[in-house]
Design an enzyme around this catalytic site. Structure first.
Site, PDB file in Angstrom:
ATOM      1  N   GLY A  65      43.009 -55.260  -3.071  1.00 46.66           N
ATOM      2  CA  GLY A  65      43.060 -56.031  -1.765  1.00 46.66           C
ATOM      3  C   GLY A  65      43.178 -54.994  -0.742  1.00 46.66           C
ATOM      4  O   GLY A  65      43.600 -55.550   0.344  1.00 46.66           O
ATOM      5  N   GLY A  86      38.241 -53.227  -4.876  1.00 46.46           N
ATOM      6  CA  GLY A  86      36.920 -53.375  -4.923  1.00 46.46           C
ATOM      7  C   GLY A  86      36.260 -53.218  -3.822  1.00 46.46           C
ATOM      8  O   GLY A  86      35.541 -52.254  -3.368  1.00 46.46           O
ATOM      9  N   ARG A 126      30.401 -64.840   3.881  1.00 47.32           N
ATOM     10  CA  ARG A 126      31.903 -64.526   4.620  1.00 47.32           C
ATOM     11  C   ARG A 126      32.136 -65.070   5.976  1.00 47.32           C
ATOM     12  O   ARG A 126      33.556 -65.522   6.206  1.00 47.32           O
ATOM     13  CB  ARG A 126      32.183 -63.088   4.070  1.00 47.32           C
ATOM     14  CG  ARG A 126      32.346 -62.752   2.691  1.00 47.32           C
ATOM     15  CD  ARG A 126      32.864 -61.486   2.624  1.00 47.32           C
ATOM     16  NE  ARG A 126      34.285 -61.033   2.791  1.00 47.32           N
ATOM     17  CZ  ARG A 126      34.898 -60.566   4.061  1.00 47.32           C
ATOM     18  NH1 ARG A 126      33.775 -60.314   4.903  1.00 47.32           N
ATOM     19  NH2 ARG A 126      35.942 -60.621   4.202  1.00 47.32           N
ATOM     20  N   CYS A 150      19.498 -74.586   6.950  1.00 49.37           N
ATOM     21  CA  CYS A 150      19.491 -75.726   7.752  1.00 49.37           C
ATOM     22  C   CYS A 150      21.085 -76.197   7.662  1.00 49.37           C
ATOM     23  O   CYS A 150      21.521 -77.191   7.174  1.00 49.37           O
ATOM     24  CB  CYS A 150      18.734 -76.773   6.958  1.00 49.37           C
ATOM     25  SG  CYS A 150      16.974 -76.306   6.971  1.00 49.37           S
TER      26      CYS A 150
HETATM   27  C1  LIG Z   1      39.820 -59.829  -6.163  1.00 52.17           C
HETATM   28  C2  LIG Z   1      40.509 -58.920  -7.040  1.00 52.17           C
HETATM   29  C3  LIG Z   1      40.718 -57.779  -6.721  1.00 52.17           C
HETATM   30  C4  LIG Z   1      40.086 -56.856  -5.731  1.00 52.17           C
HETATM   31  O1  LIG Z   1      40.239 -57.185  -4.649  1.00 52.17           O
HETATM   32  P1  LIG Z   1      39.735 -56.440  -3.263  1.00 52.17           P
HETATM   33  O2  LIG Z   1      40.132 -57.099  -1.855  1.00 52.17           O
HETATM   34  O3  LIG Z   1      38.332 -56.380  -3.406  1.00 52.17           O
HETATM   35  O4  LIG Z   1      40.145 -54.984  -3.592  1.00 52.17           O
HETATM   36  C5  LIG Z   1      41.799 -57.017  -7.548  1.00 52.17           C
HETATM   37  N1  LIG Z   1      42.287 -57.495  -8.573  1.00 52.17           N
HETATM   38  C6  LIG Z   1      42.358 -58.871  -8.774  1.00 52.17           C
HETATM   39  C7  LIG Z   1      43.190 -59.331  -9.563  1.00 52.17           C
HETATM   40  C8  LIG Z   1      41.646 -59.630  -7.887  1.00 52.17           C
HETATM   41  O5  LIG Z   1      41.444 -60.915  -8.305  1.00 52.17           O
END
Ligand SMILES: *Cc1c(COP(=O)(O)O)cnc(C)c1O
Length: 463
Positions: A278, A322, A360, A391
């Site tokens: 996150g 991520g 997004r 569209c």
């Molecule tokens: C989505 C998610 C992540 C990665 O989140 P990012 O915002 O891309 O860093 C990590 N752990 C879990 C359990 C997630 O659902």
């Protein structure tokens, strides 16, 4: 709130009020290194390049729209996370942000582990040679087939998300004659997005087992009693696009409190704690994300301090970035098709992609910037909205940004920071052909996910 709880999106309230936009940048030709991948630069003839190849050549060879990923930057960011967290912690890249076999190999080579949350992601990871014991399996409703595949292939951990799953995974493991390493995902009552967090968030979400009402302690009781499971730790994931560590602080405190309760009740100290992902990135020049070493230091300090005061051994920490790894490493290259000026309001610039390659903006009101990349321009700044060819009037790629007023059909423009949750959430809406992902490094460009073709579309349509 329900929309903002989605792990891939920013806080919904980040939307700028209607009509609001920031002032134009002083130099429209400049490329802010905060939002562009490391090797992106403007060459002497004014064309933007990545990995030493200019975007005009890339567009000629690979077409538009297309995602270009800076492999050196991806590897550097992965390595920075790995190094920052050190040997007594694990970094799991969250595959849902963007997963392909090349990416799996890069992660493997750079010493990272991998989170998957579906059978498809697991197959991709295994087929590219990621060792199963470095894979964690997530999800709030894993199918029996997925659990069976994960356990028989030997994944390192399954993150249990519900009471049903505790029993399900234990049963499948036992029937396969295995004992599966698991964590329990808890919801700690913290919701964190961007610059704010709520420490008393309602646990009104589909993921995890609540801490507050003793549910998590009960889940631990059940998991410890089942032969098919080896409970190795507690997992928590509090939000997305987070810049402020205060939410992690509260989450860690609550998870450590649970670890202490588990020790007191069962006489076991669980060896691991996973604080999820996150962490935020810069989508625009306004964003100031922390460096991996700052994040690692903060998280280590928080966990160590909480454990000391609870008289617990400090558990092994894992994190699951991520977006923070892949997000900044790619941009989407588009060709301008049509231009519609609305006097005194804004100019709509239509590109050859749209919500099918970047959902997004439409889904989360996410913010992006855009630059003219096929040439420099000394024209005045013009307020634009970059829109796609679908569209749908909500088909917006960049809501408010500035481009030079002489931008014209045929120009190439690029949207930076599209490495995460763009190709992985891409769709075939209007039977769009999903764009390729091209890795660029040291003067070489290589397709790692090819462009979809009309044959691909017709292959699924059995008539
Ligand atoms: C989505 C998610 C992540 C990665 O989140 P990012 O915002 O891309 O860093 C990590 N752990 C879990 C359990 C997630 O659902």
């Amino acid at each position: 709130m329900s929309r903002s709880a989605h792990p891939a999106g920013p806080r919904h309230a980040d939307v700028l009020p209607e009509g609001h936009y920031t002032a134009p940048p002083t130099d429209l030709n400049a490329l802010d290194s905060k939002v562009w991948a490391q090797t992106v630069t403007r060459t002497t003839d004014g064309v933007v390049s990545v990995g030493d190849i200019d975007v005009k050549k890339l567009a000629e060879e690979f077409g538009t729209p297309a995602y270009f990923i800076d492999e050196a930057d991806f590897r550097a960011r992965a390595r920075a996370w790995r190094t920052a967290f050190g040997e007594d912690a694990d970094v799991f890249y969250a595959g849902k942000a963007f997963l392909s076999r090349a990416v799996v190999r890069w992660l493997h080579e750079e010493g990272l582990n991998l989170d998957v949350c579906s059978g498809g992601e697991l197959t991709t990871a295994l087929s590219a040679g990621m060792p199963a014991d470095r894979i964690a399996f997530h999800g709030n409703n894993k199918s029996t087939e997925e659990i069976t595949e994960a356990i028989s292939r030997g994944v390192g951990r399954i993150v249990l998300d519900s009471f049903q799953e505790i029993v399900r995974v234990a049963h499948i493991a036992q029937s396969l004659g295995k004992r599966q390493r698991v964590q329990i995902r808890v919801t700690v009552g913290v919701e964190a997005h961007t610059h704010e967090f709520i420490a008393t968030a309602h646990e009104d979400q589909k993921f995890g087992i609540g801490l507050a009402d003793g549910q998590a302690a009960e889940a631990v009781r059940r998991a410890l009693a089942l032969d098919g499971l080896e409970l190795i730790g507690i997992h928590s994931h509090i939000g997305s696009q987070i810049f402020d560590m205060a939410g992690f602080e509260v989450a860690a405190r609550r998870v450590v409190k649970l670890l202490a309760e588990i020790r007191d009740e069962h006489g076991v100290e669980l060896p691991e704690i996973d604080l999820g992902g996150g962490l935020g990135i810069a989508y625009t020049s306004e964003d100031d994300p922390s460096e991996p070493h700052e994040i690692a230091k903060a998280l280590h300090e928080i966990v160590t301090r909480e454990c000391e005061s609870a008289k617990l051994r400090t558990p092994r920490i894992s994190v699951e970035p991520g977006r923070a790894i892949v997000g900044p490493t790619a941009f989407t290259l588009y060709e301008v098709g049509t231009i519609k000026p609305l006097d005194g309001l804004r100019t709509y610039v239509s590109v050859d992609g749209g919500m099918s390659d970047n959902i997004r903006t439409a889904l989360y009101d996410a913010e992006y910037t855009v630059s003219l990349v096929s040439r420099v321009s000394e024209a005045e700044p013009m307020l634009v909205r970059v829109v796609g060819k679908h569209c749908e009037s909500g088909d917006i790629v960049v809501r408010d940004a500035f481009l030079p007023a002489d931008v014209a059909p045929g120009d190439l423009i690029a949207v930076p920071a599209t490495g995460a949750y763009c190709r992985s959430m891409a769709s075939n809406y209007n039977h769009a052909l999903r764009p390729p992902v091209v890795a660029v490094r040291d003067g070489e460009a290589r397709v790692i996910v090819r462009r979809e073709t009309e044959e691909d579309l017709l292959r699924l349509d059995v008539g």
